[in-house]
Design an enzyme around this catalytic site. Structure first.
Site, mmCIF file in Angstrom:
data_model
loop_
_atom_site.group_PDB
_atom_site.id
_atom_site.type_symbol
_atom_site.label_atom_id
_atom_site.label_comp_id
_atom_site.label_asym_id
_atom_site.label_seq_id
_atom_site.Cartn_x
_atom_site.Cartn_y
_atom_site.Cartn_z
ATOM 1 N N GLU A 1 0.827 -1.211 0.000
ATOM 2 C CA GLU A 1 0.000 0.000 0.000
ATOM 3 C C GLU A 1 0.859 1.258 0.000
ATOM 4 O O GLU A 1 0.520 2.250 -0.647
ATOM 5 C CB GLU A 1 -0.935 -0.008 1.204
ATOM 6 C CG GLU A 1 -2.057 -1.030 1.120
ATOM 7 C CD GLU A 1 -1.626 -2.436 1.461
ATOM 8 O OE1 GLU A 1 -2.404 -3.380 1.191
ATOM 9 O OE2 GLU A 1 -0.504 -2.602 1.986
ATOM 10 N N HIS B 1 -11.375 -6.353 8.129
ATOM 11 C CA HIS B 1 -12.147 -6.121 6.902
ATOM 12 C C HIS B 1 -13.421 -5.325 7.172
ATOM 13 O O HIS B 1 -14.345 -5.347 6.359
ATOM 14 C CB HIS B 1 -12.503 -7.450 6.232
ATOM 15 C CG HIS B 1 -11.323 -8.198 5.712
ATOM 16 N ND1 HIS B 1 -10.639 -9.108 6.477
ATOM 17 C CD2 HIS B 1 -10.679 -8.162 4.523
ATOM 18 C CE1 HIS B 1 -9.634 -9.619 5.768
ATOM 19 N NE2 HIS B 1 -9.643 -9.045 4.576
#
Length: 439
Positions: free
Chosen positions: A155, A227
């Site tokens: 990322e 998540h």
């Protein structure tokens, strides 16, 4: 933990998850399933979106009255601006067309529009060629691997690459596969992207360049610690970055296209539970919606409810229960709010842009009604609610008739087994509105 150990552990985690995802896809294929399109690879153990069964008190999110189901309603969206300059009549003079889309289809439509209208636009991320949530599915076939490409599992690298791409005048559209994994990119976004335009005196990015980071956020009911997070509050102090969270397909397409064409770096956080649940008629032509402006989706004079993303739909249901309470809930209403007394008049505002926050418009709303309830899914500490409540207390203190109410997630990690209790639900919002009206 030492810095030398962290990358190896991070890589090991991603390698294991990727291995499980590939094995799951292989198992699915070996079962003999036939389909014209390859199965979507659920990398990083993506949780399926499977909301709880609807009830009278909490109907399906897809039944929200905020979703627009006719072309007339869709084309009357406030702030809608078609980029061809021909207004509602269109270039042919025969009007505009709409198509029924869910949220991920509207995002896919926006990305396709951006790539088709700008040859210097690029879409990249860890699995964009496949599309874990189908937001980017098919783009590589349409525009090729030089403009739509997968990146390594980093990322920080995705954000850094996007910053550099924008610096040479390209339009960088990056995807962080889950908002939960944006934290490795935090330094690049907050210390680099947010500061470059100011540090360069407006010279960054070069003309035509921009940086947009997309990421799905929020609970789906069983995503757990990694998540289901809502990380938007972490970016409130990052001056120079704009943060957008849409509530519907029309809003998602218009705000995303506006973000892609804005020279400032922008984070677009998409409520993943709405990817399939939110369906409405969406204009098929290229259009934008204004960034930095909240939308009043319901007028009212007794109380203002402020929310964004998924909780906005929860708020509408709670308000409906107060206005037309079923017999089981009447006993929980104070006498002044029970039928046949007139129902309270409640204003509802969709923030849309949470950074920079539109304090001017919200101050006027507070002065108008004298009462406010803020609702969001992220935890309370360091979140939008506390920031907004504090500012309204300073700007509109003399107009307040009650303490500002806040309904949010809890200050805990998102719990897997108890995720349903973490999310603001209809009853929690109902209680807080009643409490604030009764003060």
């Amino acid at each position: 933990m030492s810095r030398t150990l962290r990358p190896s552990i991070h890589l090991y985690k991603h390698t294991q998850i990727r291995r499980y995802a590939i094995q799951a896809q292989a198992d699915h294929t070996n079962k003999g399933t036939s389909s014209s399109a390859p199965p979507t690879r659920q990398s990083r153990s993506a949780p399926s979106i499977n909301p709880s069964p609807p009830t009278t008190e909490e109907p399906s999110l897809g039944e929200s009255p905020l979703f627009l189901h006719t072309s007339e309603e869709a084309l009357a969206t406030p702030g809608l601006r078609f980029t061809d300059g021909h207004g509602l009549r269109g270039p042919t003079g025969k009007g505009r067309q709409t198509r029924r889309m869910n949220l991920y289809q509207a995002i896919r439509d926006a990305l396709g529009t951006a790539l088709a209208t700008n040859p210097r636009a690029f879409v990249f991320g860890e699995d964009v060629q496949t599309g874990v949530f189908r937001c980017t599915t098919g783009l590589v076939d349409e525009f090729g691997k030089k403009r739509v490409f997968n990146t390594p599992l980093t990322e920080q690298g995705i954000a850094g690459f996007g910053i550099g791409l924008a610096s040479v005048g390209a339009t960088a559209i990056a995807e962080i596969q889950f908002g939960d994994y944006i934290f490795p990119a935090f330094d690049q976004l907050v210390n680099e992207a947010a500061k470059q335009r100011y540090a360069s005196g407006g010279a960054y990015p070069l003309e035509g360049g921009s940086l947009t980071i997309r990421a799905p956020i929020g609970s789906v009911g069983h995503g757990g610690l990694y998540h289901s997070q809502s990380p938007e509050g972490f970016f409130l102090g990052a001056a120079g970055i704009k943060v957008i969270i849409p509530r519907s397909p029309i809003q998602a397409k218009g705000l995303l296209l506006a973000a892609i064409r804005d020279p400032n770096p922008i984070l677009v956080f998409e409520p993943k539970i709405l990817y399939r649940a939110a369906v409405e008629e969406v204009p098929t032509d290229d259009y934008t919606l204004p960034i930095g402006q909240p939308e009043v989706v319901r007028e009212g004079t007794d109380l203002t409810v402020v929310a964004y993303g998924t909780p906005l739909h929860i708020c509408l249901r709670a308000i409906e229960l107060i206005k037309s309470p079923p017999p089981s809930l009447v006993q929980f209403l104070p006498p002044a709010l029970r039928p046949p007394n007139p129902a309270p008049s409640i204003q509802v505002i969709d923030l849309r842009t949470i950074s920079p926050m539109p304090f001017g418009a919200l101050t006027e709303a507070t002065k108008k009604t004298g009462r406010m309830v803020i609702v969001h899914e992220a935890g309370k500490s360091g979140g939008v609610g506390n920031e907004l409540a504090g500012e309204m207390g300073r700007r509109a203190f003399e107009y307040l008739e009650a303490p500002i109410g806040l309904v949010s997630g809890w200050d805990t990690p998102v719990p897997l087994t108890f995720e349903k209790f973490y999310q603001p639900d209809v009853i929690r919002v109902f209680d807080k509105i009643v409490e604030t009206l009764s003060y």
